[in-house]
Design a protein around this motif. Structure first.
Motif, PDB file in Angstrom:
ATOM      1  N   LEU A 231       0.820  -1.214   0.000  1.00 37.91           N
ATOM      2  CA  LEU A 231       0.000   0.000   0.000  1.00 37.91           C
ATOM      3  C   LEU A 231       0.852   1.263   0.000  1.00 37.91           C
ATOM      4  O   LEU A 231       0.564   2.228  -0.717  1.00 37.91           O
ATOM      5  CB  LEU A 231      -0.946  -0.014   1.201  1.00 37.91           C
ATOM      6  CG  LEU A 231      -2.050  -1.074   1.194  1.00 37.91           C
ATOM      7  CD1 LEU A 231      -2.731  -1.154   2.548  1.00 37.91           C
ATOM      8  CD2 LEU A 231      -3.074  -0.790   0.108  1.00 37.91           C
ATOM      9  N   GLN A 232       1.902   1.254   0.788  1.00 34.19           N
ATOM     10  CA  GLN A 232       2.748   2.448   0.894  1.00 34.19           C
ATOM     11  C   GLN A 232       3.402   2.785  -0.439  1.00 34.19           C
ATOM     12  O   GLN A 232       3.433   3.940  -0.850  1.00 34.19           O
ATOM     13  CB  GLN A 232       3.814   2.239   1.971  1.00 34.19           C
ATOM     14  CG  GLN A 232       4.646   3.493   2.229  1.00 34.19           C
ATOM     15  CD  GLN A 232       5.611   3.305   3.381  1.00 34.19           C
ATOM     16  OE1 GLN A 232       5.765   2.212   3.915  1.00 34.19           O
ATOM     17  NE2 GLN A 232       6.264   4.377   3.795  1.00 34.19           N
ATOM     18  N   GLU A 235       1.281   4.593  -2.733  1.00 36.09           N
ATOM     19  CA  GLU A 235       0.860   5.882  -2.187  1.00 36.09           C
ATOM     20  C   GLU A 235      -0.556   5.824  -1.627  1.00 36.09           C
ATOM     21  O   GLU A 235      -1.366   6.741  -1.813  1.00 36.09           O
ATOM     22  CB  GLU A 235       0.990   6.981  -3.236  1.00 36.09           C
ATOM     23  CG  GLU A 235       2.418   7.153  -3.760  1.00 36.09           C
ATOM     24  CD  GLU A 235       2.535   8.206  -4.854  1.00 36.09           C
ATOM     25  OE1 GLU A 235       1.854   9.243  -4.746  1.00 36.09           O
ATOM     26  OE2 GLU A 235       3.282   7.969  -5.818  1.00 36.09           O
ATOM     27  N   VAL A 236      -0.847   4.707  -0.943  1.00 38.10           N
ATOM     28  CA  VAL A 236      -2.141   4.497  -0.300  1.00 38.10           C
ATOM     29  C   VAL A 236      -1.917   4.393   1.201  1.00 38.10           C
ATOM     30  O   VAL A 236      -0.898   3.855   1.649  1.00 38.10           O
ATOM     31  CB  VAL A 236      -2.806   3.202  -0.813  1.00 38.10           C
ATOM     32  CG1 VAL A 236      -4.113   2.939  -0.080  1.00 38.10           C
ATOM     33  CG2 VAL A 236      -3.046   3.287  -2.315  1.00 38.10           C
ATOM     34  N   LYS A 237      -2.857   4.888   1.991  1.00 38.35           N
ATOM     35  CA  LYS A 237      -2.737   4.803   3.449  1.00 38.35           C
ATOM     36  C   LYS A 237      -2.588   3.343   3.874  1.00 38.35           C
ATOM     37  O   LYS A 237      -3.370   2.484   3.453  1.00 38.35           O
ATOM     38  CB  LYS A 237      -3.962   5.410   4.135  1.00 38.35           C
ATOM     39  CG  LYS A 237      -4.108   6.910   3.971  1.00 38.35           C
ATOM     40  CD  LYS A 237      -5.168   7.474   4.908  1.00 38.35           C
ATOM     41  CE  LYS A 237      -6.502   6.818   4.663  1.00 38.35           C
ATOM     42  NZ  LYS A 237      -7.557   7.371   5.576  1.00 38.35           N
ATOM     43  N   THR A 238      -1.614   3.073   4.697  1.00 29.78           N
ATOM     44  CA  THR A 238      -1.322   1.683   5.061  1.00 29.78           C
ATOM     45  C   THR A 238      -2.433   1.043   5.898  1.00 29.78           C
ATOM     46  O   THR A 238      -2.509  -0.188   5.978  1.00 29.78           O
ATOM     47  CB  THR A 238      -0.003   1.600   5.848  1.00 29.78           C
ATOM     48  OG1 THR A 238      -0.071   2.463   6.991  1.00 29.78           O
ATOM     49  CG2 THR A 238       1.174   2.032   4.961  1.00 29.78           C
ATOM     50  N   ASP A 239      -3.294   1.852   6.523  1.00 28.76           N
ATOM     51  CA  ASP A 239      -4.378   1.310   7.339  1.00 28.76           C
ATOM     52  C   ASP A 239      -5.731   1.385   6.627  1.00 28.76           C
ATOM     53  O   ASP A 239      -6.776   1.218   7.251  1.00 28.76           O
ATOM     54  CB  ASP A 239      -4.463   2.039   8.677  1.00 28.76           C
ATOM     55  CG  ASP A 239      -4.759   3.531   8.524  1.00 28.76           C
ATOM     56  OD1 ASP A 239      -4.715   4.042   7.376  1.00 28.76           O
ATOM     57  OD2 ASP A 239      -5.034   4.197   9.546  1.00 28.76           O
ATOM     58  N   LEU A 240      -5.705   1.588   5.311  1.00 28.08           N
ATOM     59  CA  LEU A 240      -6.944   1.812   4.561  1.00 28.08           C
ATOM     60  C   LEU A 240      -7.953   0.709   4.748  1.00 28.08           C
ATOM     61  O   LEU A 240      -9.153   0.968   4.942  1.00 28.08           O
ATOM     62  CB  LEU A 240      -6.633   1.961   3.065  1.00 28.08           C
ATOM     63  CG  LEU A 240      -7.837   2.196   2.150  1.00 28.08           C
ATOM     64  CD1 LEU A 240      -8.488   3.556   2.428  1.00 28.08           C
ATOM     65  CD2 LEU A 240      -7.427   2.107   0.687  1.00 28.08           C
ATOM     66  N   ASP A 242      -8.040  -1.647   7.178  1.00 28.14           N
ATOM     67  CA  ASP A 242      -8.107  -2.221   8.523  1.00 28.14           C
ATOM     68  C   ASP A 242      -9.546  -2.468   8.972  1.00 28.14           C
ATOM     69  O   ASP A 242      -9.826  -3.411   9.724  1.00 28.14           O
ATOM     70  CB  ASP A 242      -7.403  -1.318   9.536  1.00 28.14           C
ATOM     71  CG  ASP A 242      -5.883  -1.408   9.435  1.00 28.14           C
ATOM     72  OD1 ASP A 242      -5.393  -2.204   8.612  1.00 28.14           O
ATOM     73  OD2 ASP A 242      -5.195  -0.681  10.171  1.00 28.14           O
TER      74      ASP A 242
END
Length: 245
Positions: A231-232, A235-240, A242
């Motif tokens: 994800l990182q 360029e995506v939030k790593t907790d998207l 969760d």
């Protein structure tokens, strides 16, 4: 007023019937599946399918209206459109969640939104990666001789997505890169309409994606295309995702 509406309805119906008989093409039968497999494999190599297979995350905007993040590795998808934000867990459907105007939907509308998000994802991801799906389960491949005595690749889907039974006739350049295909799909009443595959872009992970398609008067665009091994990197939030794990 009713007469005017009826008149225009009749005109539209007549135009459709005329267009159907002028432009509608029957689905070709094709043959030589062994040679078709070789042609399909050449396309896979030209587009670097191994790079696509190793890509874990991809995000993009379809036609400027659907925003999608697909975590391939963990089988999770986010689909945003209008005021809706839907999260799908492809392994555990009931874990999917939907939000509208920032508020979580928990009533019967939840399944409606999840179904809509799934349909959007199936359609938009196919326009993104259809060339990589020619060896999916339930797919048949045949060679079709064109009017110019050239060979094209007929790919038919017996299963998958939301409209199984669709067929596509691929036209490739000499290196195996798709130039266009003709469609025989349930959502289009006229068979054999051609769509281009243009503006090929090499992603960060090495996979090649066409970012523009012309389908009749319509242009289908792929924008904000990003890929990564996680994800990182995309360029995506790593907790998207969760909330649906």
């Amino acid at each position: 007023m009713k007469k005017i509406v009826l008149y225009f309805a009749i005109v539209i119906l007549v135009l459709f019937v005329v267009a159907y008989f002028i432009f509608n093409e029957k689905l070709p039968t094709g043959g030589n599946p062994e040679k078709a497999d070789l042609m399909a494999q050449k396309m896979q190599v030209a587009l670097n399918k191994s790079a696509w297979d190793s890509t874990s995350v991809i995000s993009w905007t379809h036609k400027g209206v659907h925003h999608i993040v697909w975590d391939k590795k963990n089988e999770m998808v986010q689909v945003k459109w209008d005021k809706n934000d839907v999260f799908l867990n492809l392994k555990e459907w009931n874990k999917g969640k939907a939000f509208s105007e920032g508020k979580e939907i928990t009533d019967a509308q939840l399944d409606v939104l999840r179904g809509k998000a799934w349909a959007i994802f199936c359609n938009d991801s196919f326009w993104l990666i259809a060339p990589y799906k020619v060896f999916d389960e339930g797919v048949t491949r045949k060679i079709v001789k064109t009017d110019n005595n050239e060979e094209a690749l007929l790919v038919s889907y017996a299963s998958g997505g939301v409209t199984p039974g669709d067929s596509y006739l691929w036209f490739l350049d000499k290196s195996g890169v798709p130039k266009s295909y003709k469609l025989w799909v349930k959502i289009l009443p006229i068979g054999g309409i051609e769509a281009t595959w243009d503006n090929w872009t090499k992603t960060k992970t090495g996979a090649n994606i066409a970012t523009s398609h012309k389908l009749g008067p319509m242009t289908i665009t792929v924008e904000n295309l990003k890929t990564g091994m996680n994800l990182q990197e995309a360029e995506v939030k790593t907790d998207l995702f969760d909330i649906i794990k």
